[in-house]
Each structure stands twice: as structure tokens, then as C-alpha cells.
Design a protein around this motif. Sequence first.
Motif, short mmCIF file in Angstrom:
data_model
loop_
_atom_site.label_atom_id
_atom_site.label_comp_id
_atom_site.label_asym_id
_atom_site.label_seq_id
_atom_site.Cartn_x
_atom_site.Cartn_y
_atom_site.Cartn_z
N ARG A 31 48.36 48.64 46.21
CA ARG A 31 48.18 48.05 44.90
C ARG A 31 47.27 46.83 45.01
O ARG A 31 47.42 46.04 45.93
N THR A 37 37.89 48.14 41.14
CA THR A 37 36.80 47.16 41.00
C THR A 37 35.62 47.55 41.89
O THR A 37 34.46 47.42 41.50
N GLU A 80 39.86 40.81 34.30
CA GLU A 80 40.28 41.71 35.40
C GLU A 80 40.45 43.13 34.88
O GLU A 80 40.93 43.33 33.76
N1 LIG Z 1 38.02 37.79 45.06
C1 LIG Z 1 37.88 39.10 44.81
N2 LIG Z 1 38.76 39.72 44.03
C2 LIG Z 1 38.60 41.05 43.82
C3 LIG Z 1 37.54 41.79 44.40
N3 LIG Z 1 37.68 43.08 44.02
C4 LIG Z 1 38.77 43.15 43.24
N4 LIG Z 1 39.33 41.91 43.10
C5 LIG Z 1 40.54 41.55 42.32
O1 LIG Z 1 41.66 42.18 42.91
C6 LIG Z 1 42.61 42.53 41.90
C7 LIG Z 1 42.94 44.01 41.97
O2 LIG Z 1 41.77 44.78 41.75
P1 LIG Z 1 41.80 46.34 41.33
O3 LIG Z 1 40.41 46.84 41.46
O4 LIG Z 1 42.49 46.54 40.04
O5 LIG Z 1 42.71 46.93 42.51
P2 LIG Z 1 43.21 48.45 42.72
O6 LIG Z 1 43.16 48.69 44.18
O7 LIG Z 1 42.44 49.38 41.86
O8 LIG Z 1 44.73 48.35 42.25
P3 LIG Z 1 45.70 49.53 41.67
O9 LIG Z 1 44.92 50.28 40.65
O10 LIG Z 1 46.87 48.78 41.13
O11 LIG Z 1 46.08 50.37 42.83
C8 LIG Z 1 41.97 42.08 40.57
O12 LIG Z 1 42.41 40.76 40.28
C9 LIG Z 1 40.50 42.06 40.90
O13 LIG Z 1 39.76 41.25 40.03
C10 LIG Z 1 36.60 41.08 45.21
O14 LIG Z 1 35.65 41.63 45.78
N5 LIG Z 1 36.83 39.74 45.40
#
Ligand SMILES: Nc1nc2c(ncn2[C@@H]2O[C@H](COP(=O)(O)OP(=O)(O)OP(=O)(O)O)[C@@H](O)[C@H]2O)c(=O)[nH]1
Length: 306
Positions: A31, A37, A80
Motif C-alpha cells: 500500500r 503515481t 494526491e
Molecule cells: N515523495 C514522493 N511521494 C510519492 C512519490 N510517488 C508517490 N508518492 C506518494 O505516495 C503516496 C502513495 O502513492 P500511490 O501512487 O497512491 O501508491 P500506490 O502504491 O498506488 O498505493 P495503493 O493503490 O494503495 O496500493 C501518495 O501520497 C503519493 O503522493 C514520489 O516519487 N515521491
Amino acid sequence: MRDWLTKIQTKAKDLSEAVQSNAVLRVIGDRAAGKTTYMASLARWPNADPSSPVQTVTSINEEGSELVTKAQNILEQGLELEPTRLDASALDVKDYTLSIALKGQFSWKNSQVSLSSQLLTLNISCKDYAGEFFTDLLHQAGNSQLEDYLEDCLQATGIMFLIDGTTYRKDSEYANGLDKFLMAVDRTEMIAAKRRIALVLTKCEQTDLWVNRHQPAYLASARFPQVHRKLQSWQQLGAGNVDYFTTSAFGMLGTRFQEPNSKQLSRSRDGTTSVLKDPKRWRPFGLVAPIYWLCTGDRHKELDKD
Ligand SMILES: Nc1nc2c(ncn2[C@@H]2O[C@H](COP(=O)(O)OP(=O)(O)OP(=O)(O)O)[C@@H](O)[C@H]2O)c(=O)[nH]1
Ligand SMILES: [Mg+2]
């Protein structure tokens, strides 16, 4: 002069017969590892650096275009993305199809034009699962939805395992999840010879990761020693190939004195959540290097420098 022109024209013709490489990929990870992203940033490809080996990133299907819209309406507004939901069946998980065109490289040798590498298009179809898929691996066995997901995952030739680089305290949890995943991978004979796993550390604009971004294997072994060991021994058994990458969907600001282009919302054992600090100057790094390797089996020197 004529001779010279003919040579150029012939090379241009060679170029138009571009090389295509296709791959079916799956993105897995905990997660909030940054999976959605990552995919949205790749599809959006903002503020492209003219000197990048990547020429264009194009969405081929509707899901891909939806991702671009999300990047514009959410990330570029300083917000986000929402967590991906697990309620869909494995077959209904969004399958993003993107085409990444890399520039061909010319070089001049003895007054002849030669191509050191041909124009290459990477066509990928990539499913981004909810992080629950990975965490459930740890806690549940014999769950039919989980089995469906695994089955679907094994259709892929390439797996991208994304880890939030700031979650080093979860190394042993990830190693356990990975163990279960690899056991399932090894159960199937399908396309086993060609299977590749890219371990991608995300959020590497964070200062402590940024300083080692050009030594991804070292960074992985230092921060996530158990995960690294597990992957190395899986590779040594001949089950498949593993390589390591660092990336940031947000990137850096500035040229001489660089700072992360991220505004932190929270940082805990579970990782870092952030939004873009300056959406207008948004330029991710390291997004295409793992895909190139998953598609071709080779590392791309220029993409690695990103
Ligand atoms: N600092 C930083 N934060 C990031 C980066 N990529 C993603 N985030 C942050 O990490 C958090 C989770 O990002 P998601 O892309 O929703 O993660 P996910 O893996 O898809 O999560 P699930 O769908 O819940 O499995 C968010 O707050 C994003 O803005 C990055 O390169 N740098
Ligand atoms: Mg997600």
C-alpha cells in the motif's frame, strides 16, 4: 554530395523501420508504495527533457488516457491520487497500454552516418494492483481472489516490484511477501525462462535516497538486505532475472542546487506520503529505465543516468 545524401536517405529509411519491443507487465508492491503515481507520471510524461533518450510516451487505450487526466486533474493541482481499490476481480483491474518511443542515436564515423542504436518503441500493457494484493499475500493463503490475482500476475513476462525507499523498517515483511510471491511464480512453468523482476525503489528524490540513486543495487542491499538476498538467491537458482532501479515520480527542482519537488504530508514506518511542491516544474526521473530492462533484458546507459 549526392552520395552523401543517398546515405542519409538510406539511414532515414532504416530508421523508419523502427524496432518494436512488446511486454506485458504487472506492478506490485505494498500500500502507498507509489504504484499508481508512477504509472500516472509515466503516462503524463511532464516537462520532458529535450536531451532525454525518450521521445514520447503515448497512451494507447482509454485506461491510459484516464491516467493522463488523473495526473492533470489531481497531481498537477498539488493533490494526491486516491488509493487503488481491491474490489475489482483480477480480470477487471485497469490495464494501461502505453507506447514509449526512444530516440535513435546517430554517430559519424569516417564521414559515414551510422546508427549506434535504432529507434525503439516499447509497447507495454501494465496492470497496477491495489497494495492490498501484496499485503494479503503475507496474511492469507487459499483466498480465491488472491489466487486469481497471482494467476493473472503470472501471465506477465515482467514484474515491477515497487518499494517506497523510505520504508526500510518493513524489509522483513516485504521479504516474506516476496517469498510467497516467488513460490507461486516458481509453481508455474509458463514463460519462466523469460521472466524478469525489477525491484524499483520509489520516492528517491528524498535526500537520503537521492545521494545513492546511481547505485541502485547497492541502495537496495543496504536498505532492504532481506529483500535483496531473497531476490539474489531466486536469480541464482536460475528461476529468472532480477535488476535494481531508483526512481521518483516527482523529481527535483533546480539545476545547481537541487531540492526535492515534493511537499511531505506524512512520514512514518509505513512510508512517505507527499504531493508535488511545484507542479509547473514537475519532471520525474528514472521511470523508463526499469521498463526498458524488462522489455529488452539490457540496461540503457543513458536512461540510467536520468
Ligand atoms: N515523495 C514522493 N511521494 C510519492 C512519490 N510517488 C508517490 N508518492 C506518494 O505516495 C503516496 C502513495 O502513492 P500511490 O501512487 O497512491 O501508491 P500506490 O502504491 O498506488 O498505493 P495503493 O493503490 O494503495 O496500493 C501518495 O501520497 C503519493 O503522493 C514520489 O516519487 N515521491
Ligand atoms: Mg494505487
